[in-house]
Design a protein around this motif. Structure first.
Motif, mmCIF file in Angstrom:
data_model
loop_
_atom_site.group_PDB
_atom_site.id
_atom_site.type_symbol
_atom_site.label_atom_id
_atom_site.label_comp_id
_atom_site.label_asym_id
_atom_site.label_seq_id
_atom_site.Cartn_x
_atom_site.Cartn_y
_atom_site.Cartn_z
ATOM 1 N N PHE A 1 -8.412 3.542 -5.970
ATOM 2 C CA PHE A 1 -7.238 2.969 -5.018
ATOM 3 C C PHE A 1 -7.898 2.452 -3.466
ATOM 4 O O PHE A 1 -8.493 3.454 -2.342
ATOM 5 C CB PHE A 1 -6.337 4.550 -3.695
ATOM 6 N N ASP A 2 -8.167 1.567 -3.634
ATOM 7 C CA ASP A 2 -8.880 0.432 -2.146
ATOM 8 C C ASP A 2 -8.686 -0.844 -1.931
ATOM 9 O O ASP A 2 -9.038 -1.823 -2.957
ATOM 10 C CB ASP A 2 -10.184 -0.097 -3.153
ATOM 11 N N ALA B 1 -8.180 7.662 0.392
ATOM 12 C CA ALA B 1 -7.221 8.114 -0.841
ATOM 13 C C ALA B 1 -8.056 8.681 -2.349
ATOM 14 O O ALA B 1 -7.139 9.581 -2.833
ATOM 15 C CB ALA B 1 -6.523 7.571 -0.972
ATOM 16 N N GLN B 2 -9.226 8.136 -2.398
ATOM 17 C CA GLN B 2 -9.837 8.382 -3.578
ATOM 18 C C GLN B 2 -10.087 9.776 -3.814
ATOM 19 O O GLN B 2 -10.405 10.533 -4.435
ATOM 20 C CB GLN B 2 -10.607 6.912 -3.969
ATOM 21 N N SER C 1 -7.178 3.358 3.701
ATOM 22 C CA SER C 1 -6.900 2.797 2.293
ATOM 23 C C SER C 1 -8.015 2.044 1.537
ATOM 24 O O SER C 1 -7.983 2.161 0.421
ATOM 25 C CB SER C 1 -6.237 1.990 2.639
ATOM 26 N N GLU D 1 2.549 1.840 -3.539
ATOM 27 C CA GLU D 1 1.772 1.793 -4.402
ATOM 28 C C GLU D 1 1.106 3.300 -3.988
ATOM 29 O O GLU D 1 1.069 4.052 -5.866
ATOM 30 C CB GLU D 1 0.579 0.518 -4.343
ATOM 31 N N LEU D 2 1.230 4.034 -3.005
ATOM 32 C CA LEU D 2 0.353 5.012 -2.917
ATOM 33 C C LEU D 2 1.520 5.710 -3.748
ATOM 34 O O LEU D 2 1.411 7.098 -4.057
ATOM 35 C CB LEU D 2 0.455 5.347 -1.704
ATOM 36 N N ILE E 1 0.980 -0.979 0.304
ATOM 37 C CA ILE E 1 0.229 0.353 -0.286
ATOM 38 C C ILE E 1 0.648 1.305 0.089
ATOM 39 O O ILE E 1 0.455 2.316 -0.833
ATOM 40 C CB ILE E 1 -0.813 0.100 1.374
ATOM 41 N N ARG F 1 2.181 6.352 -7.351
ATOM 42 C CA ARG F 1 0.796 7.413 -7.586
ATOM 43 C C ARG F 1 0.703 8.606 -7.702
ATOM 44 O O ARG F 1 0.388 9.433 -7.979
ATOM 45 C CB ARG F 1 -0.799 6.383 -6.875
ATOM 46 N N ILE G 1 -6.597 10.157 -5.785
ATOM 47 C CA ILE G 1 -5.865 8.773 -6.381
ATOM 48 C C ILE G 1 -7.169 7.845 -6.674
ATOM 49 O O ILE G 1 -7.487 6.924 -6.223
ATOM 50 C CB ILE G 1 -5.432 8.270 -4.583
#
Length: 318
Positions: free
Chosen positions: A241-242, A233-234, A219, A165-166, A162, A169, A238
């Motif tokens: 992101f889930d 995050a969405q 997350s 990946e963040l 996580i 992104r 982002i």
């Protein structure tokens, strides 16, 4: 005719009769937590053991067997007798480990018997209040302007994935720092030794009263009830992101299905207790109780997900 109907009905009753005849436990039960004490899984395991105690003739004894991303404790359970007296509370990286570790001494699905999915683990990005940003856009700007100032803590493969990946992104380089437990990660954030880290709501909640920590994001696609003011995050730009984890209760392979059902029944009774529900809420734990078949289905589904991510080269290797 009545006698024939009775005879036809008996086979359908036999599984229930068999379950009623299973006496469990017959001695203290070892509940292995393959992570360090004080983390979210350890907190949940101890709370569950206490909730079950009034209804069982013997106690649930929680035993921490940390090391090797959960492999050491998991191997103990895989090699134990399938009699219901050695169980394990494990996070979703139990399945993910197959795809991030070079080798495993067991198969994470085939060598274990599912008993119950216990909780959903929404991961949160906890950060020191001393940092000059309060959300993901300002974090990204800071990371790009001062690329050597930040690192992000993780406790296992999922939180590491996580975090990285963040960072990808956000277009930033943020090195991963691995910890053995969420409690250790949070202690370092509170002390100012770690800028930020991804951990469970259960690990973060006890430290929020210190006034030294803020939550920057969650997350999952929906906000968590434990930090309802924190945007996902969405929501912070982002898309898609889930990511979330879970905690499951497993036994060794060849654990009889009837016995797994009996144990699940006791767990279900504990989860239905209002006092236990209130304690989970106070601890920052999201219940998500599911029976053995649904637990197995979730594990198999995630195994396919991580296999695809591994093939795409997006999983961290340990």
């Amino acid at each position: 005719m009545i006698g024939r109907r009775t005879a036809l009905a008996l086979p359908a009753l036999l599984p229930g009769l068999a379950a009623a005849q299973v006496a469990w436990p017959q001695r203290p039960v070892r509940l292995i937590v393959p992570y360090a004490a004080g983390g979210g899984t350890d907190i949940l395991a101890r709370a569950l053991g206490e909730a079950l105690r009034p209804h069982l003739p013997f106690p649930i004894v929680v035993e921490n067997r940390a090391g090797a991303a959960g492999v050491i404790g998991s191997e103990v359970v895989a090699r134990s007798e399938p009699d219901g007296h050695t169980l394990m509370a494990v996070v979703s990286t139990h399945v993910m480990n197959r795809h991030v570790l070079s080798s495993l001494p067991y198969d994470p699905i085939r060598d274990f018997a599912p008993i119950a999915m216990l909780t959903r683990n929404t991961m949160v990005l906890a950060a020191s209040n001393a940092l000059p940003f309060t959300d993901l856009p300002s974090l990204a700007a800071f990371a790009r302007a001062q690329p050597t100032r930040l690192s992000t803590g993780s406790t296992e493969a999922l939180s590491s994935f996580i975090g990285q990946e963040l960072a990808r992104r956000l277009g930033a380089e943020i090195p991963d720092v691995q910890y053995r437990a969420g409690s250790q990660l949070m202690t370092d954030i509170v002390a100012g030794n770690l800028p930020m880290g991804w951990t469970s709501t259960a690990s973060a909640t006890p430290h929020m009263s210190s006034g030294r920590v803020r939550i920057l994001a969650v997350s999952t696609a929906t906000r968590t009830p434990f930090f309802p003011e924190v945007k996902t995050a969405q929501e912070q730009g982002i898309p898609d992101f889930d990511l979330a984890g879970w905690v499951a209760l497993l036994g060794p392979a060849r654990l009889p299905g009837t016995l797994a059902g009996v144990i699940h029944g006791h767990v279900e009774r504990a989860f239905a207790d209002q006092a236990f529900q209130a304690r989970l809420t106070a601890l920052g734990i999201e219940p998500d109780l599911r029976p053995p078949a649904a637990c197995l289905e979730a594990m198999q589904r995630e195994d396919r997900l991580w296999a695809a991510a591994s093939a795409a080269g997006t999983l961290p290797k340990q």
